[in-house]
Design a protein around this motif. Sequence first.
Motif, PDB file in Angstrom:
ATOM      1  N   ARG A  81       0.828  -1.206   0.000  1.00 35.74           N
ATOM      2  CA  ARG A  81       0.000   0.000   0.000  1.00 35.74           C
ATOM      3  C   ARG A  81       0.865   1.259   0.000  1.00 35.74           C
ATOM      4  N   GLN A  82       1.976   1.226   0.749  1.00 39.88           N
ATOM      5  CA  GLN A  82       2.867   2.378   0.782  1.00 39.88           C
ATOM      6  C   GLN A  82       3.492   2.619  -0.593  1.00 39.88           C
ATOM      7  N   GLU A  83       3.872   1.550  -1.265  1.00 39.08           N
ATOM      8  CA  GLU A  83       4.455   1.701  -2.606  1.00 39.08           C
ATOM      9  C   GLU A  83       3.442   2.298  -3.571  1.00 39.08           C
ATOM     10  N   LEU A  84       2.176   1.889  -3.450  1.00 43.37           N
ATOM     11  CA  LEU A  84       1.132   2.456  -4.303  1.00 43.37           C
ATOM     12  C   LEU A  84       0.940   3.936  -4.023  1.00 43.37           C
ATOM     13  N   ARG A  85       0.961   4.304  -2.727  1.00 38.18           N
ATOM     14  CA  ARG A  85       0.799   5.709  -2.373  1.00 38.18           C
ATOM     15  C   ARG A  85       1.952   6.547  -2.914  1.00 38.18           C
ATOM     16  N   GLU A  86       3.166   6.027  -2.777  1.00 40.03           N
ATOM     17  CA  GLU A  86       4.325   6.760  -3.260  1.00 40.03           C
ATOM     18  C   GLU A  86       4.288   6.925  -4.778  1.00 40.03           C
ATOM     19  N   ALA A  87       3.811   5.876  -5.488  1.00 37.71           N
ATOM     20  CA  ALA A  87       3.704   5.973  -6.939  1.00 37.71           C
ATOM     21  C   ALA A  87       2.664   7.013  -7.335  1.00 37.71           C
ATOM     22  N   THR A  88       1.557   7.056  -6.598  1.00 40.41           N
ATOM     23  CA  THR A  88       0.504   8.038  -6.881  1.00 40.41           C
ATOM     24  C   THR A  88       0.995   9.453  -6.619  1.00 40.41           C
ATOM     25  N   GLU A  89       1.704   9.618  -5.510  1.00 41.87           N
ATOM     26  CA  GLU A  89       2.230  10.944  -5.188  1.00 41.87           C
ATOM     27  C   GLU A  89       3.225  11.404  -6.256  1.00 41.87           C
ATOM     28  N   GLU A  90       4.038  10.497  -6.768  1.00 39.00           N
ATOM     29  CA  GLU A  90       5.011  10.847  -7.803  1.00 39.00           C
ATOM     30  C   GLU A  90       4.308  11.254  -9.092  1.00 39.00           C
TER      31      GLU A  90
END
Length: 236
Positions: A210-219
């Motif tokens: 979930r954290q990786e998905l959030r970081e990808a979305t933020e990027e």
Amino acid sequence: MTQPAPEVNKPADDDQPMPTLLEQMGGVSGLIYSSVPVLVFVLANALFGLTVGIWSAIGVAVLITVLRVVRKEALQPAISGFFGVAIAAFIANQTGSAKGFFLLGIWTSLVYGGVFLLSVLIRRPLVGVIWSLLNGLGQSWRQDKPSRQAYDIATLTFVAVFAARYVVQKWLYDEDLTGWLAVARLAMGYPLFAVALAVTVWAVRRAKHRQELREATEETDEQVEARLRAKYGETS
């Protein structure tokens, strides 16, 4: 003139793999070491009486602590294990009963279970909090509902483990079944811990995903913002 051989890049310390939760708790050897004083106490008590059982358990705990220090294993589990045995032996000596050796573990299970349950109720599941602290991670997962729910499930699994240990071992204690207390202590140790650990691994992986998905979305959002700024900057 020959060219010097290129240096092989060594991985930085930050690239070293994080120790697993099991390793941070002393590893498989730590789990095995914790059972030896219990077995020694029960056998020595049955053969030679309470006093010999107490000193045998303490002696084995000292030897295990020294062995772990010599082998340069994790020191914290060794020290906590020694003090745990020493306190259990002290209680057995004060009560004058072999079953007193297990009293600390019984009440500890009740306290731990209550603390883990409380952490879920206040929306700070201890499995997530402890994992983040051990690995130097932040608490951003608390803002993500699926991640928090995963840690809730893992924490509640530990609540169930501690509750089962307390109920069963307290009943055996009240019935003066010292031998079965030792069996329950060991049988409800590794197997139940393995179940809770498996659920913890699942929760950690889910939260990490979930954290990786959030970081990808933020990027992606940052890239969109940069393009919009470039677009309006060109037309202005």
